[in-house]
Design a protein around this motif. Structure first.
Motif, PDB file in Angstrom:
ATOM      1  N   MET A   1      -5.712   9.016   3.777  1.00 49.56           N
ATOM      2  CA  MET A   1      -4.467   8.137   4.535  1.00 49.56           C
ATOM      3  C   MET A   1      -3.322   7.717   3.628  1.00 49.56           C
ATOM      4  SD  MET A   1      -4.757   6.261   7.565  1.00 49.56           S
ATOM      5  CE  MET A   1      -4.048   4.957   8.119  1.00 49.56           C
ATOM      6  N   TYR A   2      -2.130   8.308   4.371  1.00 49.72           N
ATOM      7  CA  TYR A   2      -0.918   8.146   3.687  1.00 49.72           C
ATOM      8  C   TYR A   2      -0.448   6.666   3.527  1.00 49.72           C
ATOM      9  CZ  TYR A   2       2.147   6.987   7.809  1.00 49.72           C
ATOM     10  OH  TYR A   2       2.476   6.312   8.772  1.00 49.72           O
ATOM     11  N   LEU A   3      -0.763   5.897   4.335  1.00 50.81           N
ATOM     12  CA  LEU A   3      -0.292   4.509   4.160  1.00 50.81           C
ATOM     13  C   LEU A   3      -1.420   3.426   4.189  1.00 50.81           C
ATOM     14  CD1 LEU A   3       2.331   2.879   4.446  1.00 50.81           C
ATOM     15  CD2 LEU A   3       2.153   2.548   6.954  1.00 50.81           C
ATOM     16  N   THR A   4      -1.813   3.267   2.805  1.00 52.27           N
ATOM     17  CA  THR A   4      -3.004   2.601   2.352  1.00 52.27           C
ATOM     18  C   THR A   4      -2.406   1.136   2.303  1.00 52.27           C
ATOM     19  OG1 THR A   4      -2.710   2.905   0.085  1.00 52.27           O
ATOM     20  CG2 THR A   4      -4.318   4.158   1.318  1.00 52.27           C
ATOM     21  N   SER A   5      -3.243   0.116   2.153  1.00 55.59           N
ATOM     22  CA  SER A   5      -2.667  -1.284   2.070  1.00 55.59           C
ATOM     23  C   SER A   5      -2.122  -1.292   0.652  1.00 55.59           C
ATOM     24  CB  SER A   5      -3.927  -2.127   2.150  1.00 55.59           C
ATOM     25  OG  SER A   5      -4.821  -1.945   1.020  1.00 55.59           O
ATOM     26  N   GLU A   6      -2.478  -0.849  -0.448  1.00 58.14           N
ATOM     27  CA  GLU A   6      -1.777  -0.697  -1.655  1.00 58.14           C
ATOM     28  C   GLU A   6      -0.250  -0.456  -1.498  1.00 58.14           C
ATOM     29  OE1 GLU A   6      -4.666   0.921  -1.331  1.00 58.14           O
ATOM     30  OE2 GLU A   6      -6.088  -0.666  -2.199  1.00 58.14           O
ATOM     31  N   VAL A   7      -0.137   0.936  -0.563  1.00 58.43           N
ATOM     32  CA  VAL A   7       1.046   1.124  -0.620  1.00 58.43           C
ATOM     33  C   VAL A   7       2.277   0.307   0.142  1.00 58.43           C
ATOM     34  CG1 VAL A   7       2.453   3.034   0.385  1.00 58.43           C
ATOM     35  CG2 VAL A   7       0.560   3.889  -0.547  1.00 58.43           C
ATOM     36  N   LYS A   8       1.433  -0.354   1.161  1.00 58.06           N
ATOM     37  CA  LYS A   8       2.236  -1.382   1.930  1.00 58.06           C
ATOM     38  C   LYS A   8       2.690  -2.613   1.024  1.00 58.06           C
ATOM     39  CE  LYS A   8       0.591  -0.915   6.690  1.00 58.06           C
ATOM     40  NZ  LYS A   8      -0.111  -1.580   7.775  1.00 58.06           N
ATOM     41  N   LYS A   9       1.602  -3.090   0.067  1.00 61.11           N
ATOM     42  CA  LYS A   9       2.008  -4.161  -0.756  1.00 61.11           C
ATOM     43  C   LYS A   9       2.980  -3.955  -1.697  1.00 61.11           C
ATOM     44  CE  LYS A   9      -2.740  -6.253  -0.486  1.00 61.11           C
ATOM     45  NZ  LYS A   9      -3.790  -6.375  -1.204  1.00 61.11           N
ATOM     46  N   GLU A  10       2.808  -2.727  -2.264  1.00 60.04           N
ATOM     47  CA  GLU A  10       3.957  -2.140  -3.001  1.00 60.04           C
ATOM     48  C   GLU A  10       5.311  -2.091  -2.469  1.00 60.04           C
ATOM     49  OE1 GLU A  10       5.377   1.995  -5.167  1.00 60.04           O
ATOM     50  OE2 GLU A  10       3.372   1.497  -5.170  1.00 60.04           O
ATOM     51  N   ILE A  11       5.462  -1.608  -1.224  1.00 56.18           N
ATOM     52  CA  ILE A  11       6.742  -1.742  -0.388  1.00 56.18           C
ATOM     53  C   ILE A  11       7.201  -3.009  -0.031  1.00 56.18           C
ATOM     54  CG2 ILE A  11       7.943  -1.300   2.067  1.00 56.18           C
ATOM     55  CD1 ILE A  11       5.979   1.213   1.742  1.00 56.18           C
ATOM     56  N   PHE A  12       6.184  -4.001   0.382  1.00 57.08           N
ATOM     57  CA  PHE A  12       6.528  -5.337   0.431  1.00 57.08           C
ATOM     58  C   PHE A  12       7.085  -6.392  -0.544  1.00 57.08           C
ATOM     59  CE2 PHE A  12       3.553  -5.117   4.306  1.00 57.08           C
ATOM     60  CZ  PHE A  12       4.839  -4.761   5.302  1.00 57.08           C
ATOM     61  N   LYS A  13       6.372  -6.031  -1.838  1.00 59.31           N
ATOM     62  CA  LYS A  13       6.832  -6.595  -3.057  1.00 59.31           C
ATOM     63  C   LYS A  13       8.158  -5.952  -3.397  1.00 59.31           C
ATOM     64  CE  LYS A  13       4.899  -7.706  -7.513  1.00 59.31           C
ATOM     65  NZ  LYS A  13       3.846  -7.319  -8.523  1.00 59.31           N
ATOM     66  N   LYS A  14       8.447  -4.847  -3.361  1.00 61.87           N
ATOM     67  CA  LYS A  14       9.642  -4.242  -3.689  1.00 61.87           C
ATOM     68  C   LYS A  14      11.019  -4.863  -2.933  1.00 61.87           C
ATOM     69  CE  LYS A  14      12.248   0.203  -5.086  1.00 61.87           C
ATOM     70  NZ  LYS A  14      12.021   1.470  -4.856  1.00 61.87           N
ATOM     71  N   HIS A  15      10.610  -4.808  -1.491  1.00 64.13           N
ATOM     72  CA  HIS A  15      11.787  -5.110  -0.741  1.00 64.13           C
ATOM     73  C   HIS A  15      11.708  -6.442  -0.107  1.00 64.13           C
ATOM     74  CE1 HIS A  15      13.136  -0.990  -0.930  1.00 64.13           C
ATOM     75  NE2 HIS A  15      11.868  -0.505  -0.664  1.00 64.13           N
ATOM     76  N   GLY A  16      10.624  -6.967   0.098  1.00 62.94           N
ATOM     77  CA  GLY A  16      10.311  -8.322   0.723  1.00 62.94           C
ATOM     78  C   GLY A  16      10.313  -9.421  -0.086  1.00 62.94           C
ATOM     79  N   GLY A  17      10.325  -9.397  -1.517  1.00 63.57           N
ATOM     80  CA  GLY A  17      10.209 -10.168  -2.608  1.00 63.57           C
ATOM     81  C   GLY A  17       8.659 -10.799  -2.900  1.00 63.57           C
ATOM     82  N   SER A  18       7.796 -10.379  -2.225  1.00 62.32           N
ATOM     83  CA  SER A  18       6.334 -10.877  -2.257  1.00 62.32           C
ATOM     84  C   SER A  18       5.452 -10.041  -1.482  1.00 62.32           C
ATOM     85  CB  SER A  18       5.893 -12.286  -2.475  1.00 62.32           C
ATOM     86  OG  SER A  18       5.876 -12.624  -1.103  1.00 62.32           O
ATOM     87  N   GLU A  19       4.124  -9.733  -2.038  1.00 61.17           N
ATOM     88  CA  GLU A  19       3.339  -9.051  -1.066  1.00 61.17           C
ATOM     89  C   GLU A  19       3.028  -9.376   0.259  1.00 61.17           C
ATOM     90  OE1 GLU A  19      -0.262  -8.350  -3.430  1.00 61.17           O
ATOM     91  OE2 GLU A  19       0.892  -7.214  -4.885  1.00 61.17           O
TER      92      GLU A  19
END
Length: 89
Positions: A1-19
């Protein structure tokens, strides 16, 4: 699967400020961009997958509306996210 929860958390941490900051506009735009890039690569090899093409068009529309909202509210945040994600302009 290309969009795992780890990938989502990384995206949110990088662009949203926190996971856990999944609702920020920048985080949603970054997530949509990740999904759009994945679907674009899929459609390059599967040209007749019209359901995926429709999903891609809907995602692009959602991202566009979020970018329009960001232009209206804070132009500096808009410019930063455009530059960071290597989108247009």
């Amino acid at each position: 699967m290309y969009l795992t929860s780890e990938v989502k958390k990384e995206i949110f941490k990088k662009h949203g400020g926190s996971e856990s900051n999944t609702g920020s506009t920048e985080a949603q735009i970054a997530l949509f961009t990740h999904r759009i890039n994945h679907l674009t690569e899929h459609l390059k090899s599967n040209r007749k997958d019209f359901n995926t093409e429709r999903a891609l068009v809907k995602l692009v529309g959602k991202r566009r509306s979020l970018l329009d909202y960001l232009i209206k509210t804070d132009i500096l945040r808009y410019r930063a996210i455009i530059k960071e994600l290597n989108l247009r302009k």
